[in-house]
Design a protein around this motif. Structure first.
Motif: not given
Lengths: 676, 316, 304
Positions: C98, C277, C254-256, C102
């Protein structure tokens, strides 16, 4: 009456750490100074004269350090003194004043506070005593009304007053030695005369020794007892001031003295020049550092650095010609070379009195910059930068425009070029009012008039190649493009004495003088008829200034150009201009041809201005007219004759009535009530 | 002086007006409106119901008419009522602004107290290990997102010390100890990036001033380095530092939204967040107005500080 | 007027033809690059990190060991192991995968935001600085109005109104960042306008467009590049912040920031969900900040 030596510098060498390693800023500087004496250190930019001054005080930036040599002061070697000990000497026994009094005073504290500070550091005074001393000092340096003035901030004072404050700080603890680093360079010539007079008087009163660092040979001749000439970080000549000017021993000194235009320089002959430019610290020549520019240089000069030869009457010169055993080698060169013949004479002026044809006519031109205030930016007043100026420029002539800073001379130049809009009055070019030109016509007209600037650094776009810079006007007017454009740029470069190969270089690869040549080449690209030269040589070293002046004269002859030459330097204007207008506070006060203006100055301001210029000849002690005070604020010019507040001859009428321009003789006009 | 104040106020009002009209109009033009949201739970709704609610909430008029009404009321101090809770907006803001202001005040104070001395020290010890260390910490502080830093702090304190800030919110005046326990962590988090930028600016500004000509004059007087730096260099280097602090206050106030949500603090950050998601127009408008006003006040303080430091910047 | 000055017969035409202006510029930029590599070690390191992120983003499907979105009920909140080097999240997704995906969101938002706000901001700033007067007043007041709202609040306002989508995040952050570029370029234009070379160009007859394009913008590239680099890092943080609040990148992308938002409920049970992350996010931002510093050192000879 031998006086005691108070400071002796012996073999001083200072190095600076740069990206490319260590470089010598000064190398083997040696001299002494006695009680009450004034020694001038004279040299061009990069000669190391300021570094010498700072090294004595150990005030170098952190990248600089003294590598070897001694600075003996009262039997102490300052070069080896700890920070703590040298602090007791700084300001107390040796004081220093600097070039730009604006940036040298802390803008956030009052001048009283800054004078008080040095007293607090070195002397144990009660507050009342300290207060009195501050007032005393202000009075001493000629700042009236100390009680209120001490609460002024530096920005509220004029340049001259700020330098007086600097002198007050320097003399606060009665030092034995004062180091003055270009103390009057940033000042106008009439203010310079005041400050030099003040320094002399204070020296006479207190017996202070002065080390005067300057580039101005006129100031040297006026102030110094002895002179140290520095070139590329080393002493090339040391001599009494009279001997130096009457018989310079080093070729550099000789050439330097000859290259300055003076009031009595022959206008029809080219100036003596020193070819090339001062070498940078990274490109120091081998052997004698002056040899690439020296007219006498021979084999040995290129290989071996000469020592300082000691000559009679306490003089010395760093030149192989002074080595008796080498005399023969130089004899040859001295005989065959006639120095004068090697520089081509400029063609005779295209301009002669007989065939005067008007190119440009300015009538009652005015430029008022509004002073805006309040929420709606209402106009509450105006700075009358140019306030009713009239003159004409003839074809092929050079008209000089002189005056002190803020007199409106640069604004005048920009108005003529329509870089600024005129408030009132008119400028006629070839009989047509310039204000009528619009759009395409104006663009066409722009081809005929170009400008050369003072600052060779900001006048060239650092991101463009020289070819693009010079050919920009060609591109704008669609005269040439592509390879033709570059070819033309190359030709123009050759015309101003550079190589056509330089078109692909960038501005930072050139020296100041070369940049000025590039600026001239760009101005010539559209084959103009009129060039406005705005202080075009003022930022250059003396030795380079002569080259550019000769170039301008040469081009004028070849291309039948007319010049409007704007300058604060009277001697330069005298040399290059056919006629001169003197400006004061937005008005022309006197117009005459240059010979007449210098032999028969009539307006009191012109007379004062001329007498203020230091002459590079110590034998001439001229009667000086010192003007009081500073140039008034152009936003609030005095009533009547604007000069009456500083004029010693002012009468009642001067305060109320603006004087008319009166014709003295043919072409000589003066605006003064006192002239009949 | 009077002129200056008037001029500043006029500019301020213009800026506030542009700001508020932007917010006002954008909110009403963007799809998704409060009526639909409020009725979304009611199942099938008739056109009449919609129209009725619309006029109840005063949304049946044109945008311009609404804007004029709102402006008229705003001038008299009435900023409207929440479209959801029907509470007067001024009351809502009054309840919550103290939290945000306390947070901001604590963060700025901490940042200044830590960063300016660190910046001076770093400049004076230029190129030593301690200077390098301060610079590394500073650039790190700039790069770490504050909400992640907040989460790490919470994890760290609870895992190793078993300590969690007391839940809920107590005002400083009712229970100062609990209040400080609740506020110290969020303030610290907000202070991190602010102090990082202040350290950097203080250091570079001081170093630049130390190259100025007048510093040489002061050294030529025989002054000690302490006098040179503390009396002259520092004061001269403060202007850019103050400018920076003024600009960074905006960032800091923005950061409160996310920090308030992590630490469950009832400040205006969370008020505007809820307001925007629920399209509670009066709440959002009023909160934006408050932010704008805070910005003006900060600017005014910055200007006064300029004048206090630099006589050249005092209005005549 | 004289005829055109005589052509120097010895003019080295050949050498001129060989060198075109383009090649000169190319050579200059090569020299500059060499100097950057030689003098700015940290700059080179941070640039390499940025390159690494770009590669990760570009080849994410090849590098990531797992699908970033597909849930695996059997691998629920696993601590880091050899199979899942950064562990798994509350839905059994591999955190490492992810994070790699991300990077795409973060870089996309950064690039788009910086590019658009740089172009718009520079145009506004240059116009404002060059023409002055009423135009300047109008532009400056609007910029003041944008800056009077705290940047994150403004971004939140716009993003929340427009709804969660990457496109909307970009719009919001662009509006927030335009004033930074506008301010710096306005100041630069005011400075450059006073330069003699601009006056020379004007006296040669050039108009506003030419002065802005040939003299203005090329001479303000240094500060623009520095600000762009710093803005890039700030935009990545801002995207993460908006996603953390639930109004940025929509799940399950998926984004941090989104990952951290999900992780905040399991802080004590699964600290790795918070740690990694955030760590990667900080490293990315740090790289851009360091690059900005290095560029500032490199481009501004005055600074030490």
């Amino acid at each position: 009456m031998e006086k005691s030596t108070i400071l002796s510098v012996d073999g001083l060498k200072t190095v600076f750490q740069t990206r490319h390693g260590y470089v010598d800023a000064i190398n083997d500087i040696t001299f002494t100074i006695s009680q009450g004496e004034t020694v001038a250190i004279v040299g061009e930019s990069g000669s190391g004269k300021s570094v010498t001054a700072l090294s004595i005080m150990k005030l170098l930036e952190s990248s600089g350090q003294i590598a070897s040599g001694q600075v003996l002061f009262n039997d102490m070697n300052l070069a080896e003194l700890s920070d703590r000990k040298i602090r007791d000497i700084r300001g107390k026994q040796i004081a220093m004043i600097f070039q730009d009094p604006m940036s040298c005073l802390d803008p956030l504290y009052t001048i009283g506070d800054q004078i008080m500070e040095i007293l607090k550091i070195h002397e144990d005074l009660t507050p009342a005593e300290a207060d009195n001393r501050v007032l005393e000092l202000l009075k001493l340096v000629g700042i009236p009304d100390g009680e209120t003035r001490r609460n002024s901030y530096p920005h509220e004072l004029s340049g001259g007053q700020r330098q007086r404050v600097m002198i007050a700080i320097a003399l606060a603890c009665r030092p034995n030695l004062l180091i003055a680093d270009e103390p009057t360079t940033a000042l106008d010539v009439t203010v310079q005369a005041q400050i030099l007079g003040l320094l002399k008087q204070l020296q006479a009163d207190f017996g202070t020794s002065i080390i005067l660092v300057t580039h101005d040979l006129g100031v040297v001749a006026e102030m110094a007892d002895r002179v140290i000439v520095v070139y590329s970080g080393t002493v090339v000549e040391q001599s009494g001031v009279h001997e130096l000017f009457s018989k310079p021993e080093h070729p550099y000194t000789e050439a330097l003295i000859r290259s300055i235009p003076r009031a009595d320089t022959d206008r029809t002959a080219p100036l003596h020049i020193i070819r090339g430019s001062v070498p940078g610290l990274h490109e120091m020549p081998s052997g004698c550092r002056f040899h690439p520019r020296c007219d006498y240089a021979t084999e040995i000069c290129t290989q071996q650095e000469p020592p300082l030869f000691h000559l009679e009457s306490d003089r010395s010169s760093r030149c192989w010609m002074k080595d008796g055993s080498l005399a023969k080698e130089f004899q040859h060169r001295l005989n065959t070379d006639n120095l004068d013949s090697r520089h081509p004479a400029p063609p005779n002026d295209a301009y002669t009195a007989s065939k005067k044809e008007i190119l440009l006519e300015v009538h009652n031109m005015q430029k008022h910059f509004p002073i805006l205030k309040g929420i709606l930016s209402r106009k509450v007043g105006a700075v009358k930068a140019v306030d009713g100026v009239s003159f004409e420029i003839f074809k092929g002539e050079t008209l000089g425009l002189v005056g002190e800073s803020g007199c409106g001379k640069s604004t005048t130049g920009r108005l003529i070029l329509r870089l600024l809009d005129i408030t009132d009055g008119e400028v006629k070019y070839g009989g047509i009012n310039l204000a009528e030109f619009k759009g395409r016509q104006l663009k066409e007209q722009r081809k005929k008039m170009q400008i050369v600037f003072q600052d060779p650094y900001s006048s060239l776009n650092p991101r463009m190649t020289i070819g693009d810079i010079i050919s920009e006007p060609l591109e704008i007017h669609r005269i040439a493009s592509g390879s033709e454009k570059i070819r033309r740029a190359g030709e123009l470069l050759e015309m101003v004495g550079l190589s056509s190969k330089d078109v692909y270089k960038f501005p930072h690869q050139f020296s100041g003088g070369q940049r000025q040549r590039i600026g001239i080449a760009r101005a010539l690209a559209t084959e103009p008829e009129l060039l406005v030269c705005d202080e075009a040589v003022s930022a250059l070293d003396v030795s380079v200034q002569a080259q550019i002046l000769n170039l301008l004269k040469k081009l004028q002859g070849e291309l039948a150009l007319s010049y409007l030459f704007i300058s604060h330097d009277l001697n330069v204007v005298k040399y290059i201009a056919d006629r001169i207008c003197v400006m004061y506070l937005g008005k022309i006060v006197e117009t005459a041809d240059s010979e007449t203006l210098f032999t028969n100055p009539t307006h009191p301001y012109t007379r004062a201005l001329l007498s203020s210029v230091p002459v590079p000849d110590p034998t001439i002690k001229k009667e000086r007219i010192i003007l009081e005070g500073d140039v008034p604020n152009p936003a609030k010019p005095p009533s009547g004759c604007a000069f009456h507040t500083r004029c010693e001859h002012a009468k009642e009428i001067c305060k109320s009535k603006i004087p008319e321009f009166k014709q003295m003789s043919l072409g000589h006009k003066v605006a003064c009530h006192l002239i009949n | 002086m009077v002129n200056y104040v008037i001029k500043r106020s006029v500019y301020g009002l213009i800026v506030l007006l542009i700001m508020i009209s932007f917010v006002f109009i954008v909110m009403r033009l963007v799809p998704g409106d409060v009526v639909a949201l409020q009725l979304s739970g009611a199942g099938a709704v008739s056109e009449e119901q919609i129209a009725q609610l619309r006029s109840e909430l005063g949304l049946d008029k044109s945008v311009w008419a609404q804007f004029l009404d709102w402006t008229k009321n705003a001038v008299t101090g009435d900023l409207g009522k929440s479209l959801w809770s029907k509470m007067p907006v001024t009351t809502l803001i009054a309840e919550r602004i103290t939290v945000t202001l306390q947070l901001a005040f604590m963060a700025i104070t901490m940042a200044i107290l830590i960063a300016i001395p660190a910046g001076i020290y770093s400049a004076m010890k230029r190129n030593t290990w301690i200077d390098h260390m301060i610079r590394v910490i500073a650039i790190g502080g700039l790069s770490i997102p504050n909400f992640w830093f907040a989460l790490l702090l919470i994890i760290f304190l609870s895992l190793f010390f078993g300590w969690i800030p007391p839940l809920g919110y107590q005002s400083f005046f009712s229970n100062p100890i609990v209040n400080l326990q609740q506020m110290i962590l969020p303030a610290l988090v907000l202070a991190l990036s602010l102090s990082a930028s202040i350290v950097r600016m203080t250091r570079s500004s001081l170093l630049e001033v130390l190259h100025a000509d007048f510093i040489r004059t002061i050294r030529a007087k025989g002054a000690k380095e302490k006098l040179v730096i503390m009396k002259h260099a520092l004061r001269n280097s403060l202007i850019p530092v103050i400018t920076l602090i003024g600009l960074q206050v905006g960032f800091l106030l923005g950061g409160t939204v996310i920090i308030e949500s992590i630490f469950s603090l009832p400040g205006i950050g969370s008020l505007i967040f809820e307001g925007v998601t629920k399209r509670d127009y009066p709440v959002v408008q009023a909160t934006v107005l408050v932010y704008g006003a805070l910005f003006m006040i900060v600017n005014l303080i910055v200007d006064i500080a300029y004048g206090w430091i630099d006589p050249r910047m005092r209005p005549d | 007027m004289n005829p055109a000055p005589q052509i120097n017969p010895g003019l080295p035409n050949t050498s001129i033809k060989q060198l075109s202006t383009k090649r000169i510029r190319l050579r200059k930029s090569l020299d500059e690059t060499k100097r950057f590599i030689k003098t700015q070690k940290i700059g080179v390191i941070s640039l390499s990190i940025i390159m690494l992120f770009i590669l990760l983003a570009a080849f994410a499907p090849l590098i990531a060991p797992y699908d970033p979105i597909e849930q695996d009920r059997s691998a629920f909140m696993l601590a880091p192991t050899a199979a899942h080097i950064m562990g798994t999240d509350d839905l059994g997704r591999d955190i490492f995968s992810r994070i790699i995906f991300g990077a795409r969101v973060s870089l996309l938002v950064g690039i788009a935001t910086v590019a658009i706000s740089m172009i718009c901001g520079t145009i506004l700033g240059v116009i404002s600085g060059y023409f002055g007067k009423v135009i300047d007043m109008a532009i400056q007041r609007v910029m003041d109005a944008i800056m009077a709202i705290p940047p994150l609040i403004l971004a939140l306002f716009i993003a929340a109104l427009l709804g969660p989508a990457i496109k909307n995040v970009i719009i919001a952050l662009t509006i927030v960042n335009i004033p930074h570029f506008a301010r710096i370029t306005r100041g630069e234009m005011l400075r450059i306008k006073e330069m003699n070379y601009v006056e020379a160009s004007r006296s040669a007859g050039s108009g506003a467009l030419r002065i802005i394009a040939k003299h203005g913008i090329p001479n303000m590239m240094a500060p623009i590049i520095v600000i762009a680099s710093l803005t890039f890092g700030q935009s990545i943080i801002a995207e993460a912040s908006l996603s953390f609040l639930g109004i940025g990148t929509p799940p399950p992308n998926p984004s941090w920031g989104l990952m951290l938002s999900g992780a905040s409920s399991y802080m004590e049970n699964a600290p790795w969900m918070v740690l990694f992350p955030g760590l990667v996010l900080s490293i990315a931002v740090l790289a851009f900040n360091l690059l900005g510093d290095a560029l500032r050192d490199f481009l501004d000879p005055k600074l030490n």
